[in-house]
Design an enzyme around this catalytic site. Structure first.
Site, PDB file in Angstrom:
ATOM      1  N   ASP A 140       0.852  -1.190   0.000  1.00 15.54           N
ATOM      2  CA  ASP A 140       0.000   0.000   0.000  1.00 15.54           C
ATOM      3  C   ASP A 140       0.890   1.244   0.000  1.00 15.54           C
ATOM      4  OD1 ASP A 140      -1.740  -2.109   0.602  1.00 15.54           O
ATOM      5  OD2 ASP A 140      -2.978  -0.892   1.942  1.00 15.54           O
ATOM      6  N   LYS A 203      -7.153   3.235  -2.879  1.00 17.37           N
ATOM      7  CA  LYS A 203      -7.432   3.231  -1.424  1.00 17.37           C
ATOM      8  C   LYS A 203      -7.654   4.664  -0.978  1.00 17.37           C
ATOM      9  CE  LYS A 203      -5.046   1.945   2.925  1.00 17.37           C
ATOM     10  NZ  LYS A 203      -3.822   1.301   3.470  1.00 17.37           N
ATOM     11  N   LYS A 239     -10.347   0.061  -1.925  1.00 16.05           N
ATOM     12  CA  LYS A 239     -10.097  -0.176  -0.493  1.00 16.05           C
ATOM     13  C   LYS A 239     -10.500   1.075   0.280  1.00 16.05           C
ATOM     14  CE  LYS A 239      -6.592  -1.276   3.041  1.00 16.05           C
ATOM     15  NZ  LYS A 239      -5.200  -1.797   3.281  1.00 16.05           N
TER      16      LYS A 239
END
Ligand SMILES: O=C[C@H](O)COP(=O)(O)O
Length: 291
Positions: A140, A203, A239
Protein backbone atom coordinates in the site's frame (compact mmCIF):
# COMPACT_ATOMS: atom_id res chain seq x y z
CA UNK A 1 2.71 7.37 -20.89
CA UNK A 2 3.82 10.32 -23.01
CA UNK A 3 3.00 13.83 -21.78
CA UNK A 4 -0.22 14.23 -23.79
CA UNK A 5 -1.49 10.85 -22.56
CA UNK A 6 -2.04 12.15 -19.04
CA UNK A 7 -4.39 14.88 -20.18
CA UNK A 8 -5.98 12.49 -22.69
CA UNK A 9 -6.66 10.04 -19.87
CA UNK A 10 -8.30 12.76 -17.79
CA UNK A 11 -10.38 13.91 -20.78
CA UNK A 12 -11.53 10.32 -21.35
CA UNK A 13 -12.75 10.05 -17.75
CA UNK A 14 -14.11 13.46 -16.77
CA UNK A 15 -15.95 14.02 -13.52
CA UNK A 16 -19.59 14.40 -14.43
CA UNK A 17 -20.80 15.66 -11.05
CA UNK A 18 -20.21 18.66 -8.82
CA UNK A 19 -19.26 18.01 -5.21
CA UNK A 20 -22.84 18.82 -4.18
CA UNK A 21 -24.32 16.47 -6.80
CA UNK A 22 -21.95 13.71 -5.65
CA UNK A 23 -23.07 14.16 -2.06
CA UNK A 24 -26.76 14.08 -3.02
CA UNK A 25 -26.25 10.98 -5.19
CA UNK A 26 -24.35 9.02 -2.55
CA UNK A 27 -26.77 10.01 0.20
CA UNK A 28 -29.60 8.68 -1.98
CA UNK A 29 -27.71 5.43 -2.71
CA UNK A 30 -27.18 4.84 1.01
CA UNK A 31 -30.77 5.81 1.87
CA UNK A 32 -32.26 3.40 -0.65
CA UNK A 33 -29.80 0.53 -0.32
CA UNK A 34 -28.57 0.41 3.28
CA UNK A 35 -31.43 -1.64 4.75
CA UNK A 36 -31.17 -4.30 2.01
CA UNK A 37 -27.48 -4.80 2.87
CA UNK A 38 -27.68 -4.50 6.63
CA UNK A 39 -27.85 -8.25 7.17
CA UNK A 40 -26.01 -11.36 8.37
CA UNK A 41 -24.76 -12.46 4.92
CA UNK A 42 -23.33 -9.03 4.05
CA UNK A 43 -21.70 -8.75 7.47
CA UNK A 44 -19.92 -12.05 6.83
CA UNK A 45 -18.79 -10.82 3.41
CA UNK A 46 -17.55 -7.59 4.97
CA UNK A 47 -15.55 -9.53 7.57
CA UNK A 48 -13.75 -11.40 4.77
CA UNK A 49 -12.92 -8.07 3.10
CA UNK A 50 -11.10 -6.59 6.10
CA UNK A 51 -7.42 -5.65 5.93
CA UNK A 52 -6.83 -6.06 9.66
CA UNK A 53 -4.49 -3.19 10.34
CA UNK A 54 -1.96 -2.14 12.94
CA UNK A 55 0.01 1.00 12.04
CA UNK A 56 1.08 2.42 15.37
CA UNK A 57 4.30 4.20 16.37
CA UNK A 58 4.34 1.87 19.36
CA UNK A 59 4.05 -1.35 17.35
CA UNK A 60 6.71 -3.93 18.25
CA UNK A 61 7.67 -7.45 17.16
CA UNK A 62 5.96 -8.87 20.22
CA UNK A 63 2.80 -6.83 19.66
CA UNK A 64 2.60 -7.73 15.97
CA UNK A 65 3.29 -11.40 16.76
CA UNK A 66 0.34 -11.42 19.17
CA UNK A 67 -1.74 -9.39 16.67
CA UNK A 68 -1.11 -12.14 14.12
CA UNK A 69 -1.72 -14.95 16.61
CA UNK A 70 -5.28 -13.62 17.15
CA UNK A 71 -5.95 -13.98 13.42
CA UNK A 72 -4.44 -17.48 13.46
CA UNK A 73 -6.71 -18.44 16.35
CA UNK A 74 -9.77 -17.27 14.43
CA UNK A 75 -8.94 -19.45 11.40
CA UNK A 76 -11.43 -22.31 11.24
CA UNK A 77 -12.92 -21.36 14.62
CA UNK A 78 -16.23 -20.49 12.97
CA UNK A 79 -17.18 -22.55 9.91
CA UNK A 80 -19.63 -19.89 8.75
CA UNK A 81 -17.16 -17.00 8.75
CA UNK A 82 -14.19 -16.69 6.41
CA UNK A 83 -11.16 -15.08 8.03
CA UNK A 84 -10.11 -11.50 7.23
CA UNK A 85 -8.50 -10.88 3.83
CA UNK A 86 -5.15 -9.55 5.03
CA UNK A 87 -3.05 -8.27 7.86
CA UNK A 88 -1.73 -4.75 7.15
CA UNK A 89 1.38 -3.55 8.95
CA UNK A 90 4.47 -1.38 8.61
CA UNK A 91 7.09 -2.90 6.26
CA UNK A 92 9.58 -3.74 8.99
CA UNK A 93 7.02 -6.17 10.52
CA UNK A 94 6.42 -8.26 7.39
CA UNK A 95 9.05 -10.75 8.56
CA UNK A 96 7.33 -11.08 11.95
CA UNK A 97 3.93 -11.69 10.36
CA UNK A 98 5.44 -14.11 7.85
CA UNK A 99 7.03 -16.10 10.68
CA UNK A 100 3.94 -16.13 12.91
CA UNK A 101 1.10 -16.40 10.38
CA UNK A 102 -0.39 -19.86 10.02
CA UNK A 103 -3.60 -18.84 8.27
CA UNK A 104 -3.95 -18.50 4.52
CA UNK A 105 -4.44 -14.72 4.41
CA UNK A 106 -2.45 -12.02 2.66
CA UNK A 107 0.34 -9.93 4.15
CA UNK A 108 -0.08 -6.27 3.23
CA UNK A 109 2.57 -3.68 4.02
CA UNK A 110 2.37 0.07 3.77
CA UNK A 111 5.57 1.26 2.13
CA UNK A 112 7.07 3.98 0.01
CA UNK A 113 7.39 6.59 2.71
CA UNK A 114 3.99 6.01 4.37
CA UNK A 115 2.05 8.11 5.35
CA UNK A 116 3.40 11.30 3.68
CA UNK A 117 5.14 9.74 0.67
CA UNK A 118 7.61 12.62 1.03
CA UNK A 119 10.93 10.86 0.50
CA UNK A 120 13.38 9.89 -2.24
CA UNK A 121 12.12 7.52 -4.91
CA UNK A 122 15.20 5.39 -4.14
CA UNK A 123 13.99 5.03 -0.55
CA UNK A 124 10.51 4.10 -1.75
CA UNK A 125 11.90 1.45 -4.09
CA UNK A 126 14.15 0.04 -1.38
CA UNK A 127 11.38 -0.10 1.23
CA UNK A 128 8.99 -1.87 -1.13
CA UNK A 129 11.71 -4.30 -2.29
CA UNK A 130 12.59 -5.19 1.32
CA UNK A 131 8.93 -5.73 2.26
CA UNK A 132 8.44 -7.99 -0.75
CA UNK A 133 11.66 -9.89 -0.03
CA UNK A 134 10.35 -10.54 3.52
CA UNK A 135 7.13 -11.97 2.10
CA UNK A 136 4.60 -9.20 1.55
CA UNK A 137 1.81 -10.13 -0.87
CA UNK A 138 0.41 -6.60 -1.17
CA UNK A 139 1.93 -3.12 -0.98
CA UNK A 140 0.00 0.00 0.00
CA UNK A 141 1.69 3.23 -1.16
CA UNK A 142 0.57 6.85 -0.87
CA UNK A 143 0.46 9.06 -3.97
CA UNK A 144 2.88 11.94 -4.24
CA UNK A 145 0.17 14.45 -3.48
CA UNK A 146 2.50 17.40 -4.01
CA UNK A 147 3.19 16.38 -7.60
CA UNK A 148 -0.50 15.77 -8.22
CA UNK A 149 -1.66 19.08 -6.78
CA UNK A 150 1.08 20.84 -8.80
CA UNK A 151 -0.35 19.07 -11.90
CA UNK A 152 3.08 17.50 -12.50
CA UNK A 153 1.23 14.51 -13.92
CA UNK A 154 4.11 12.95 -15.83
CA UNK A 155 6.31 12.71 -12.73
CA UNK A 156 3.29 11.67 -10.65
CA UNK A 157 2.41 8.79 -12.96
CA UNK A 158 5.99 7.72 -13.63
CA UNK A 159 6.57 7.31 -9.90
CA UNK A 160 3.57 5.00 -9.54
CA UNK A 161 4.60 3.09 -12.67
CA UNK A 162 8.11 2.62 -11.27
CA UNK A 163 6.80 1.35 -7.92
CA UNK A 164 4.35 -0.99 -9.68
CA UNK A 165 7.30 -2.36 -11.65
CA UNK A 166 9.03 -3.16 -8.34
CA UNK A 167 5.89 -5.00 -7.20
CA UNK A 168 5.68 -7.04 -10.42
CA UNK A 169 2.68 -9.39 -9.99
CA UNK A 170 2.15 -8.49 -6.33
CA UNK A 171 -0.85 -6.27 -5.59
CA UNK A 172 -0.25 -2.52 -5.47
CA UNK A 173 -2.82 -0.44 -3.61
CA UNK A 174 -2.51 3.31 -4.22
CA UNK A 175 -3.64 5.55 -1.36
CA UNK A 176 -5.12 8.82 -2.70
CA UNK A 177 -5.33 10.43 0.77
CA UNK A 178 -8.72 11.81 -0.27
CA UNK A 179 -8.86 13.94 2.91
CA UNK A 180 -5.99 15.99 1.47
CA UNK A 181 -7.30 16.10 -2.11
CA UNK A 182 -10.69 17.32 -0.85
CA UNK A 183 -12.53 18.08 -4.13
CA UNK A 184 -14.40 15.53 -6.20
CA UNK A 185 -12.43 16.62 -9.26
CA UNK A 186 -9.08 16.01 -7.56
CA UNK A 187 -10.24 12.60 -6.31
CA UNK A 188 -11.51 11.65 -9.77
CA UNK A 189 -8.33 12.79 -11.51
CA UNK A 190 -5.97 11.13 -9.01
CA UNK A 191 -8.03 7.93 -9.39
CA UNK A 192 -7.79 7.99 -13.20
CA UNK A 193 -4.06 8.71 -13.33
CA UNK A 194 -3.28 6.10 -10.65
CA UNK A 195 -5.20 3.41 -12.54
CA UNK A 196 -3.49 4.19 -15.84
CA UNK A 197 -0.18 4.04 -13.94
CA UNK A 198 -0.73 0.51 -12.66
CA UNK A 199 -2.76 0.62 -9.43
CA UNK A 200 -4.43 -2.72 -8.68
CA UNK A 201 -6.53 -1.05 -5.94
CA UNK A 202 -7.44 2.54 -5.17
CA UNK A 203 -7.43 3.23 -1.42
CA UNK A 204 -9.01 6.25 0.22
CA UNK A 205 -6.81 7.16 3.18
CA UNK A 206 -3.82 6.47 5.38
CA UNK A 207 -5.83 7.07 8.54
CA UNK A 208 -3.01 9.39 9.60
CA UNK A 209 -3.19 13.17 9.72
CA UNK A 210 -5.99 13.84 7.23
CA UNK A 211 -9.72 13.05 7.38
CA UNK A 212 -10.36 9.42 6.52
CA UNK A 213 -12.80 7.80 4.16
CA UNK A 214 -16.08 9.52 3.27
CA UNK A 215 -19.05 8.19 1.29
CA UNK A 216 -18.57 10.98 -1.27
CA UNK A 217 -14.92 10.11 -1.88
CA UNK A 218 -15.70 6.40 -2.23
CA UNK A 219 -18.56 7.22 -4.63
CA UNK A 220 -16.25 9.32 -6.85
CA UNK A 221 -13.55 6.62 -6.79
CA UNK A 222 -16.07 3.92 -7.70
CA UNK A 223 -17.35 6.04 -10.60
CA UNK A 224 -13.77 6.40 -11.88
CA UNK A 225 -13.14 2.66 -11.50
CA UNK A 226 -16.34 1.96 -13.44
CA UNK A 227 -15.38 4.36 -16.21
CA UNK A 228 -11.88 2.87 -16.40
CA UNK A 229 -13.33 -0.67 -16.55
CA UNK A 230 -15.63 0.32 -19.43
CA UNK A 231 -12.67 1.78 -21.35
CA UNK A 232 -10.09 -0.93 -20.63
CA UNK A 233 -11.92 -4.05 -19.33
CA UNK A 234 -9.55 -3.87 -16.34
CA UNK A 235 -11.15 -4.26 -12.92
CA UNK A 236 -9.39 -2.16 -10.30
CA UNK A 237 -10.25 -2.79 -6.66
CA UNK A 238 -11.45 -0.28 -4.06
CA UNK A 239 -10.10 -0.18 -0.49
CA UNK A 240 -11.93 2.01 2.00
CA UNK A 241 -9.77 3.00 4.98
CA UNK A 242 -9.40 5.64 7.64
CA UNK A 243 -11.98 5.84 10.40
CA UNK A 244 -14.10 2.85 9.33
CA UNK A 245 -14.93 1.75 12.86
CA UNK A 246 -18.53 0.51 12.96
CA UNK A 247 -20.47 -2.23 11.15
CA UNK A 248 -22.88 0.46 9.95
CA UNK A 249 -20.00 2.40 8.32
CA UNK A 250 -18.91 -0.79 6.56
CA UNK A 251 -22.43 -1.50 5.27
CA UNK A 252 -22.70 2.04 3.90
CA UNK A 253 -19.48 1.57 1.90
CA UNK A 254 -20.57 -1.87 0.75
CA UNK A 255 -23.83 -0.31 -0.44
CA UNK A 256 -21.97 2.29 -2.52
CA UNK A 257 -19.64 -0.30 -4.06
CA UNK A 258 -22.52 -2.68 -4.85
CA UNK A 259 -24.66 0.07 -6.41
CA UNK A 260 -21.94 1.67 -8.53
CA UNK A 261 -19.71 -1.28 -9.41
CA UNK A 262 -21.99 -4.26 -8.93
CA UNK A 263 -21.69 -7.72 -7.39
CA UNK A 264 -18.38 -8.47 -9.15
CA UNK A 265 -16.71 -6.05 -6.75
CA UNK A 266 -18.44 -7.31 -3.61
CA UNK A 267 -15.69 -9.66 -2.48
CA UNK A 268 -12.14 -9.39 -1.16
CA UNK A 269 -10.60 -9.73 -4.61
CA UNK A 270 -11.83 -6.22 -5.45
CA UNK A 271 -13.15 -4.70 -2.20
CA UNK A 272 -11.26 -4.19 1.05
CA UNK A 273 -11.82 -2.27 4.26
CA UNK A 274 -8.60 -1.13 5.92
CA UNK A 275 -9.32 -0.84 9.62
CA UNK A 276 -7.68 -1.01 13.02
CA UNK A 277 -10.90 -1.04 15.02
CA UNK A 278 -13.71 -2.83 13.19
CA UNK A 279 -12.79 -6.52 13.19
CA UNK A 280 -13.99 -7.56 16.67
CA UNK A 281 -17.06 -5.29 16.51
CA UNK A 282 -18.11 -6.81 13.18
CA UNK A 283 -17.60 -10.34 14.51
CA UNK A 284 -19.74 -9.59 17.55
CA UNK A 285 -22.47 -8.15 15.30
CA UNK A 286 -22.38 -11.29 13.14
CA UNK A 287 -22.79 -13.54 16.19
CA UNK A 288 -25.65 -11.37 17.44
CA UNK A 289 -27.46 -11.77 14.13
CA UNK A 290 -26.89 -15.54 13.88
CA UNK A 291 -30.22 -17.32 14.09
O1 LIG B 1 -5.61 1.14 6.20
C1 LIG B 1 -5.05 1.76 7.01
C2 LIG B 1 -5.64 2.75 7.93
O2 LIG B 1 -4.62 3.33 8.64
C3 LIG B 1 -6.66 2.23 8.94
O3 LIG B 1 -7.27 3.38 9.52
P1 LIG B 1 -7.95 3.35 10.97
O4 LIG B 1 -6.82 3.15 11.97
O5 LIG B 1 -8.64 4.69 11.10
O6 LIG B 1 -8.92 2.18 11.00
Amino acid sequence: MEANKYLDALKKHPLKLTDEEAKRSVDQIIKSGFDNNNNYEVYKTLYSCIDHTSLNTTDSKEYIWNFTEKINAFEGSDPEIENVAAICIYPNFVETVKESLTSNIKIAAVAGGFPSSQTFIEVKVAEISLALADGADEIDIVINAGLFLDKSYQEFCEEIMELKEVCKDKTLKVILETGALISAENINNASVLSMYSGADFLKTSTGKGYPGATPEAVFIMCQAIKSYYKATSNKVGIKVSGGVSTPEDAVKYYTIVKEVLGDDWCNNQLFRIGTSSLTDKLYNEIIKRRK
